[in-house]
Design an enzyme around this catalytic site. Structure first.
Site, mmCIF file in Angstrom:
data_model
loop_
_atom_site.group_PDB
_atom_site.id
_atom_site.type_symbol
_atom_site.label_atom_id
_atom_site.label_comp_id
_atom_site.label_asym_id
_atom_site.label_seq_id
_atom_site.Cartn_x
_atom_site.Cartn_y
_atom_site.Cartn_z
ATOM 1 N N ILE A 21 44.609 79.892 93.699
ATOM 2 C CA ILE A 21 45.894 79.935 94.258
ATOM 3 C C ILE A 21 46.791 80.816 93.661
ATOM 4 C CG2 ILE A 21 46.779 78.086 92.449
ATOM 5 C CD1 ILE A 21 47.527 77.853 96.316
ATOM 6 N N SER A 67 39.998 84.044 84.634
ATOM 7 C CA SER A 67 39.660 82.552 84.309
ATOM 8 C C SER A 67 38.164 82.299 83.788
ATOM 9 C CB SER A 67 40.065 82.010 85.669
ATOM 10 O OG SER A 67 39.940 80.534 85.332
ATOM 11 N N LYS A 71 37.598 84.627 79.809
ATOM 12 C CA LYS A 71 38.606 84.618 78.936
ATOM 13 C C LYS A 71 38.226 84.984 77.412
ATOM 14 C CE LYS A 71 41.702 81.607 81.404
ATOM 15 N NZ LYS A 71 42.530 80.212 80.978
ATOM 16 N N ASP A 107 48.898 80.626 78.991
ATOM 17 C CA ASP A 107 48.701 79.287 79.132
ATOM 18 C C ASP A 107 49.664 78.185 78.449
ATOM 19 O OD1 ASP A 107 46.703 79.531 81.159
ATOM 20 O OD2 ASP A 107 45.339 79.464 79.914
ATOM 21 N N GLY A 129 41.798 65.773 74.188
ATOM 22 C CA GLY A 129 40.913 67.002 74.517
ATOM 23 C C GLY A 129 41.042 68.150 73.700
ATOM 24 N N GLY A 131 39.446 71.446 74.725
ATOM 25 C CA GLY A 131 38.760 72.395 75.624
ATOM 26 C C GLY A 131 39.669 73.711 75.441
#
Length: 284
Positions: A21, A67, A71, A107, A129, A131
């Protein structure tokens, strides 16, 4: 959008990436701010990464977003890393500063910017999480002055997670508490004293599962966030709202991390409200 000999390029680089997107967001922003730029998606193989980064200089691009899976792989090709990119060990934005390529990770900043009237400084956070998204949220929270972080992962992932948390402590002096997600009483205790609860796992993308048991009781002032935006409202967020808690999905994080990158490239503010309207129409 008018293209001419002065148009500067930006791109998102990943594999796969054709579904992204990001071109929609950035091209809207170029147009709205009267910036002569164009943003495209480049799906490349790992063997082409070095050449792709070299093209940023060669074609005097604004820079690129990255992405998965690039990264971390991009880091050796860059001249410098920002504080948060160094802490996270991953880069999602490369800025071309007169031929110097600087790696940033927007991010975490994007995540905290999307939370309505909330600042993490002096607050307690429970994070589900560990990640890539979780790491960026963790590092940014520490840089922004969080007072306590409890990270919950499945017990099988604890050994894999610990070295990163040790590295964070070594670099910042901040100790993150690591707990097993299966330990429900500990999860309840940590959530009870938290100001922010974040799901940074992929649990809930199926529209059916939730990362926490539904008998967990949420303190009424707790803000609940999910990094997932498809579905627009995950079972986790529905459950939080049913307890009367404010709840935020991951679409804002996607928009605001893009806005941070756009500002680094152009020096201009992205018109986030206008683009947010288009995004919610697209995904709601």
């Amino acid at each position: 959008m008018k293209l001419d000999g002065y148009t500067r390029l930006a791109a998102v680089v990943a594999n796969p990436i054709k579904h992204s997107i990001s071109p929609f967001i950035h091209n809207r922003a170029f147009e709205a701010t009267a910036t002569n730029g164009a943003y495209v998606a480049w799906e490349i193989e790992a063997s082409d990464l070095a050449e792709t980064v070299a093209n940023i200089r060669r074609y005097q691009m604004f820079g690129i977003n990255l992405s998965m899976p690039y990264k971390e792989q991009v880091i050796p090709y860059l001249d410098k890393l920002s504080d948060e990119a160094r802490l996270i060990g991953a880069v999602n934005t490369v800025v071309n500063e007169n031929g110097n390529l600087i790696g940033y990770n927007t991010d975490g900043k994007g995540f905290f910017k999307c939370l309505p009237s909330f600042t993490i400084s002096g607050k307690k956070m429970t994070l589900l999480g560990a990640g890539g998204a979780a790491k960026s949220i963790l590092a940014q929270a520490i840089l922004d002055g969080v007072s306590q972080i409890s990270v919950f992962v499945r017990s099988v992932s604890m050994e894999k997670t610990r070295p990163y948390l040790d590295k964070l402590q070594e670099q910042t002096g901040f100790k993150v508490d690591l707990c097993a997600l299966e330990n429900v009483s500990e999860l309840q205790a940590r959530i009870a004293e938290s100001d922010l609860l974040v799901n940074a796992t992929s649990v809930g993308m199926d529209g059916q599962s939730s990362p926490v048991p539904e008998n967990i009781v949420l303190p009424e002032t707790l803000l609940v966030a999910d990094i997932i935006y498809q579905p627009f409202e995950t079972p986790f967020l529905k459950w939080a709202r049913s307890q009367g808690n404010p709840a935020v999905n991951g679409l804002g994080m996607l928009l605001y991390q893009a806005a941070e990158a756009f500002q680094l490239w152009t020096g201009k503010e992205m018109p986030t409200e206008e683009i947010w309207q288009s995004l919610t129409e697209k995904y709601q």
